[in-house]
Design a protein around this motif. Structure first.
Motif: not given
Length: 533
Positions: A245-270
């Motif tokens: 919440x503090x990183x994005x304050x709900x800015x939609x692109x940031x919320x989605x981009x961080x989600x993508x980094x965590x769940x898709x770009x992190x290969x081990x988690x993917x």
């Protein structure tokens, strides 16, 4: 197929995690405006879901059957700049394409293209909308996207043609026209071919309302991410939510981009959805996103060059309060762009923008600074030698400040930005820097985190250092006294083991021998290094 977080283009429920776009707008208000035959503006910063919302609104209206709603993106007309003939042709083609694909109406598309061979380019759009309206008893609701991308006389012609047909609605012109873009029409500054500057408000004085599409709420932000947990079973560590919440304050692109980094770009988690997304993995994803200089983040640089944006952001970076010195409409304009928040207090909109903006402003300085990390890392314990580092910056500042700060577009915050560029050069690829700006107090707080074990990274022991940057604005001793209290409080808040106060003396006529010093002070049992520059 596994759905993903969307970072480009309109969201599609079959491909992406998505919130109900009609729930993000005040649908009741919009339907009331359409019922009242009003023309209005829907605006929001880039990549916040405007297009997704407009497409959903079009589908909603067309399902009801009462209206013929049409969405058209007219950004292609931007390339025409002030060439009205090219610009109007691009808009007419965009409308024809929209009629073909959204209405599945080949006759309407042909009607549009037939106009291109006729005279009177400044009437093509008005004439087309009149013909379409007369051809079907259902009133038209026209949703025009990227209107503010148009330039000069092309934009003026479009606005005036819509205004010219306004009195004929709804029988012979659209019942409602919605102009959509990044800016409100009141903020259009249009340079006509004759050199005249025309405001959007004067060219389009039929606007009944201006609706801003906001960010996600904290609840919506969490709800979007939890769609991933529901779909895959992969859970997020509870401590992530406050950070997200503090990183994005709900800015939609940031919320989605961080989600993508965590769940898709992190290969081990993917590869292994049984692994949870931990706070440290989240922080690593955030740093990757910041360093990627992704298109959305890179677009901030262009906005920072605008004089009205520069006037506001430079004062925030320098710790000054823009409300004291700037017109309210300039502050509101920068807020509309999504760069700042005005409530509960004036500040840069979110923590990621607070990181990205100074990095972008100092990027060329960072890559030309010759100092390297190895000089300041003690081989015995891999700690950053902060005394050695800050002493080196003192010398660097003495040799380069006058020439380099003059080259900064944001000269008001030049000393603070130069130190941040120097530190970023040292910690890049290893540590992290977080930034806070004290409005009205001419201060910047930096929190430096440096992992002491390369193998463990931030999962192992971490060196934590607070640096408070102040511009001397009273006597030196009064500035230091105030700064020591602030530095100690910030260090306690961050759990930092080390703290330093840096005072920049920009008073004319002062020699470097008078400005450069280093001493230590103790306050509340904490030792703080004090550096003059």
């Amino acid at each position: 197929m596994e759905r993903q977080f969307n970072t480009a283009g309109p969201s599609k429920p079959e491909l992406h995690y998505v919130l109900d776009p009609l729930a993000r707008i005040d649908l009741e208000e919009i339907l009331a405006l359409i019922e009242a035959q009003r023309y209005f503006v829907l605006h929001a910063p880039r990549q916040t879901g405007k297009t997704t919302a407009l497409l959903a609104l079009m589908e909603h209206l067309n399902r009801q059957g009462r209206y013929r709603a049409l969405y058209a993106n007219i950004e292609t007309a931007q390339a025409a700049r002030g060439n009205v003939a090219e610009g109007m042709a691009a808009i007419v083609r965009a409308l024809a394409s929209a009629a073909r694909h959204c209405w599945h109406d080949e006759a309407a598309a042909r009607m549009a293209l037939e106009l291109l061979g006729t005279a009177g380019v400044n009437d093509w759009v008005r004439s087309l909308l009149e013909r379409w309206s007369l051809a079907d008893p259902r009133p038209i609701v026209l949703l025009l996207d990227e209107v503010d991308a148009l330039i000069g006389d092309t934009l003026i012609s479009l606005l005036r043609q819509i205004r010219a047909g306004y009195a004929q609605r709804p029988m012979a012109f659209p019942q409602t026209v919605v102009l959509c873009g990044v800016r409100d029409v009141r903020d259009y500054r249009i340079h006509s071919g004759g050199g005249e500057i025309i405001t959007g408000g004067s060219a389009f004085n039929i606007k009944a309302a201006s609706i801003r599409l906001g960010n996600f709420s904290e609840e919506e932000t969490r709800s979007l991410w939890l769609q991933h947990t529901e779909a895959t079973g992969q859970r997020f560590e509870e401590a992530i939510w406050a950070e997200l919440w503090e990183d994005t304050r709900g800015q939609p692109w940031l919320v989605n981009a961080l989600g993508h980094e965590c769940t898709w770009q992190d290969r081990e988690l993917r590869k292994n959805r049984a692994l949870p997304v931990t706070l440290e993995r989240y922080k690593a994803a955030r740093e990757r996103l910041i360093q990627s200089r992704a298109t959305h983040l890179d677009q901030l640089t262009d906005k920072l060059r605008e004089p009205r944006v520069h006037a506001v952001i430079s004062r925030i970076l320098a710790g000054e309060n823009p409300h004291d010195t700037l017109p309210t409409e300039d502050v509101e304009y920068v807020a509309d762009l999504g760069l700042i928040e005005t409530r509960p207090q004036l500040r840069i909109a979110n923590r990621i923008y607070r990181e990205v903006i100074p990095r972008e402003l100092t990027w060329t300085r960072q890559i030309t600074i010759t100092h390297e990390q190895a000089w300041y890392v003690r081989p015995s314990d891999r700690r950053l030698d902060m005394d050695k580092l800050l002493a080196a910056f003192q010398q660097f500042f003495r040799e380069n400040a006058d020439a380099w700060i003059e080259r900064f577009q944001y000269r008001e915050a030049g000393p603070q930005l130069l130190l941040q560029a120097f530190l970023q050069r040292i910690v890049n690829g290893g540590g992290r820097i977080s930034r806070e700006y004290g409005l009205g107090r001419r201060r910047t707080d930096l929190f430096l985190e440096w992992p002491l074990d390369e193998a463990q990274g931030f999962l192992g022991p971490v060196q934590r250092v607070v640096l408070e940057l102040k511009i001397l604005h009273r006597s030196l001793e009064a500035t230091i006294e105030e700064g020591l209290t602030q530095t100690a409080a910030y260090a306690d808040q961050c759990g930092a083991q080390e703290a330093h106060l840096i005072v920049f003396d920009r008073r004319p006529g002062r020699s470097w021998e008078e400005k450069i010093f280093h001493r230590t002070e103790t306050i509340g049992g904490r030792t703080i290094g004090v550096w003059g520059m």
